[in-house]
Design an enzyme around this catalytic site. Structure first.
Site, PDB file in Angstrom:
ATOM      1  N   LYS A 110       0.854  -0.874  -0.746  1.00 63.57           N
ATOM      2  CA  LYS A 110       0.247  -0.323  -0.011  1.00 63.57           C
ATOM      3  C   LYS A 110       0.586   1.308   0.044  1.00 63.57           C
ATOM      4  CE  LYS A 110      -4.099  -2.328   1.879  1.00 63.57           C
ATOM      5  NZ  LYS A 110      -5.121  -2.138   3.085  1.00 63.57           N
ATOM      6  N   LYS A 189      -6.666 -11.301 -14.031  1.00 66.31           N
ATOM      7  CA  LYS A 189      -7.645 -11.156 -12.731  1.00 66.31           C
ATOM      8  C   LYS A 189      -8.536 -10.045 -12.845  1.00 66.31           C
ATOM      9  CE  LYS A 189      -6.916 -10.445  -7.899  1.00 66.31           C
ATOM     10  NZ  LYS A 189      -7.489 -11.192  -7.049  1.00 66.31           N
ATOM     11  N   LYS A 192     -10.420  -3.752  -9.688  1.00 66.30           N
ATOM     12  CA  LYS A 192     -10.641  -2.519 -10.661  1.00 66.30           C
ATOM     13  C   LYS A 192     -10.150  -1.741 -10.976  1.00 66.30           C
ATOM     14  CE  LYS A 192     -12.272   0.742  -7.185  1.00 66.30           C
ATOM     15  NZ  LYS A 192     -12.791   1.729  -6.414  1.00 66.30           N
TER      16      LYS A 192
END
Ligand code: TRP
Length: 327
Positions: A110, A189, A192
């Site tokens: 992240k 895969k 979004k």
């Protein structure tokens, strides 16, 4: 068996979210005591717009109900309606070494993607462990990317119990979701961030158009086709019954069937799942009081478990509580 999972609101859900997680969650309600919560404390590590957080939180609840979560069988609630979770987070952080958290893949990923390296993001796995341990959960269904977090929760339960020589916290087990990889329209895969998703709640016509755009190889209608390397087939097999899948497999291998026809079959099959959910969703959007009531009842159930476990935790570590203040 007590099954628990948290869902972090991320915006518009897609077929990958449904097949990868929601479907298993909802199916689990038939045979288990299920607790599902909307992880809005966790969302604060990435969303700092209150109106948007409220909206996303509400959407998760509506989406789960639209796909058949039955509030009489499973409890659905907001993480923030159980404030004891933050108390347990603190207590766990005092028995957890910093090194454990420094090894978390998701934190590193992240930060690499540009999220601010706040203490909240760093301590994310401690909050997640508290989520799990505060209900003495037996099983936590999650995607592969979350398994490390469940292992950390196992470790933290052990640290606490060993430190205070007690059994207040229970070791949870992860359960990997079945459909681990759901391909998107380009064969990668579905995600979004790849922009290759099939949305759950678009109009039927728009969804069909997206399905018809799935990438395939350029075999002619006559040629035999390989089901194992085809995205259309892969998606169909995640949605259809085994007998239907076997029939499509046979037709692929025999040749004489074009990808256009296979896509039409996939679009029809998808609509049988998405159509009724879309209609329910429209009803739910018009009935916010119902949705709020579901969340309120879910939180009531969850909180009564959390309070009991926290009483044991406080007792074990010597936190005294003034009489009647925690009623
Ligand atoms: N971190 C999880 C995710 O991003 C969401 C989550 C928060 C969770 N708390 C949890 C999942 C507890 C399972 C159990 O998907």
């Amino acid at each position: 068996m007590r099954v628990l999972s948290g869902i972090q609101p991320t915006g518009k859900l897609h077929l990958g979210n449904y097949l990868g997680a929601m479907k298993q969650h909802i199916e689990a309600q038939e045979e288990n005591e299920c607790l599902f919560f909307i992880a809005n404390y966790h969302s604060l590590t990435s969303i700092q717009e209150p109106e948007r957080l409220r909206e996303l939180t509400r959407d998760v609840a509506i989406d789960y109900l639209a796909f058949g979560l039955d509030p009489n069988k499973a409890s659905l609630f907001r993480q923030s309606d159980i404030p004891e979770v933050t108390e347990l987070t603190w207590i766990l952080s005092t028995v957890t070494g910093r090194g454990l958290l420094e090894r978390a893949h998701s934190y590193k990923d992240k930060v690499a993607r540009g999220l601010p390296a706040s203490m909240g993001l760093f301590c994310y796995p401690v909050l997640m462990a508290a989520d799990i341990l505060i209900y003495r959960s037996d099983v936590v269904p999650v995607g592969k990317d979350q398994v490390q977090h469940i292992e950390m929760a196992q470790d933290m339960a052990g640290y606490f119990n060993n430190t205070f020589n007690c059994n207040a916290l229970k070791r949870p087990e992860p359960r990997l979701n079945r459909a681990m990889v759901v391909p998107g329209v380009d064969g990668q895969k579905m995600s979004k961030s790849y922009g290759n998703t099939i949305p759950l709640f678009e109009a039927a016509k728009a969804t069909r158009k997206i399905i018809m755009s799935i990438k395939t190889d350029s075999k002619t209608v006559q040629e035999p086709k390989d089901p194992d390397s085809c995205t259309v087939f892969a998606l169909y097999s995640l949605l259809a019954d085994p007998a239907e899948v076997a029939e499509l497999d046979r037709r692929y291998r025999a040749g004489g069937m074009g990808y256009g026809e296979a896509k039409t079959m996939l679009a029809d099959r998808a609509e049988r799942v998405l159509g009724p959910a879309r209609e329910r969703r429209e009803q739910l959007v018009k009935d916010p009081d119902f949705v709020e009531d579901v969340l309120r009842r879910g939180a009531g159930k969850a909180r009564s478990i959390a309070r009991e476990v926290m009483a044991g935790v406080r007792e074990a570590c010597g936190l005294l509580v003034a009489k009647d203040t925690h009623a």
